[in-house]
Write a protein that holds these residues in place. Structure first.
Motif, PDB file in Angstrom:
ATOM      1  N   THR A   1       0.859  -1.167   0.000  1.00 16.95           N
ATOM      2  CA  THR A   1       0.000   0.000   0.000  1.00 16.95           C
ATOM      3  C   THR A   1       0.899   1.222   0.000  1.00 16.95           C
ATOM      4  O   THR A   1       1.752   1.370   0.879  1.00 16.95           O
ATOM      5  CB  THR A   1      -0.899   0.018   1.258  1.00 16.95           C
ATOM      6  N   VAL A   2       0.737   2.074  -0.988  1.00 16.63           N
ATOM      7  CA  VAL A   2       1.542   3.285  -1.076  1.00 16.63           C
ATOM      8  C   VAL A   2       0.824   4.371  -0.304  1.00 16.63           C
ATOM      9  O   VAL A   2      -0.329   4.705  -0.578  1.00 16.63           O
ATOM     10  CB  VAL A   2       1.760   3.705  -2.542  1.00 16.63           C
ATOM     11  N   MET A   3       1.518   4.888   0.691  1.00 19.73           N
ATOM     12  CA  MET A   3       0.938   5.926   1.538  1.00 19.73           C
ATOM     13  C   MET A   3       1.618   7.252   1.206  1.00 19.73           C
ATOM     14  O   MET A   3       2.842   7.318   1.169  1.00 19.73           O
ATOM     15  CB  MET A   3       1.177   5.596   3.011  1.00 19.73           C
ATOM     16  N   PRO A   4       0.830   8.305   0.977  1.00 22.81           N
ATOM     17  CA  PRO A   4       1.473   9.596   0.676  1.00 22.81           C
ATOM     18  C   PRO A   4       2.139  10.159   1.927  1.00 22.81           C
ATOM     19  O   PRO A   4       1.670   9.965   3.057  1.00 22.81           O
ATOM     20  CB  PRO A   4       0.289  10.463   0.242  1.00 22.81           C
ATOM     21  N   PHE A   5       3.246  10.822   1.725  1.00 20.37           N
ATOM     22  CA  PHE A   5       3.952  11.467   2.814  1.00 20.37           C
ATOM     23  C   PHE A   5       3.399  12.879   2.982  1.00 20.37           C
ATOM     24  O   PHE A   5       3.377  13.648   2.043  1.00 20.37           O
ATOM     25  CB  PHE A   5       5.462  11.528   2.495  1.00 20.37           C
ATOM     26  N   ARG A   6       2.955  13.183   4.154  1.00 18.59           N
ATOM     27  CA  ARG A   6       2.396  14.516   4.413  1.00 18.59           C
ATOM     28  C   ARG A   6       3.212  15.201   5.507  1.00 18.59           C
ATOM     29  O   ARG A   6       3.472  14.617   6.554  1.00 18.59           O
ATOM     30  CB  ARG A   6       0.941  14.402   4.857  1.00 18.59           C
ATOM     31  N   ARG A   7       3.567  16.425   5.230  1.00 15.13           N
ATOM     32  CA  ARG A   7       4.323  17.191   6.224  1.00 15.13           C
ATOM     33  C   ARG A   7       3.364  17.719   7.290  1.00 15.13           C
ATOM     34  O   ARG A   7       2.249  18.103   7.005  1.00 15.13           O
ATOM     35  CB  ARG A   7       5.014  18.372   5.581  1.00 15.13           C
TER      36      ARG A   7
END
Length: 103
Positions: A95-101
């Motif tokens: 599962t590709v999880m977006p990186f959020r700052r």
């Protein structure tokens, strides 16, 4: 190529001079890698590095043997899988999880 000492000699080394036994293991491993084809040497060095890391995790000789046995079992299972179902070696589910700052 250096000849492996007899079992009795190796046992005596393990009991009386474990550092010498380790030096022998490393020396003979390096000799085997050096005599392998240039194409195989990087893979053998990577495998040797992995084995050294497993050995470093061992708390005592019995624990080290159990860790190495487990590694060998994993390799044998992977080999068996490559023979019986080679397509499973390249299947990956992730599962590709977006990186959020964080603000």
């Amino acid at each position: 190529m250096q000849t492996l000492p007899s079992f009795d000699e190796l046992k005596k080394l393990a009991e009386t001079a474990p550092d010498e036994l380790e030096a022998l293991r490393l020396r003979m491993s390096e000799e085997i890698i050096e005599n392998a084809s240039p194409a195989m040497q990087p893979r053998l060095r990577a495998q040797m590095s992995h084995i050294n890391q497993v050995i470093a995790r061992g708390k005592n000789p019995n624990h080290t043997n159990m860790l190495l046995r487990a590694e060998l079992q994993q390799q044998l299972q992977r080999f068996a899988r490559s023979l019986t179902a080679p397509e499973t070696l390249t299947e990956h589910e992730a599962t590709v999880m977006p990186f959020r700052r964080q603000a």
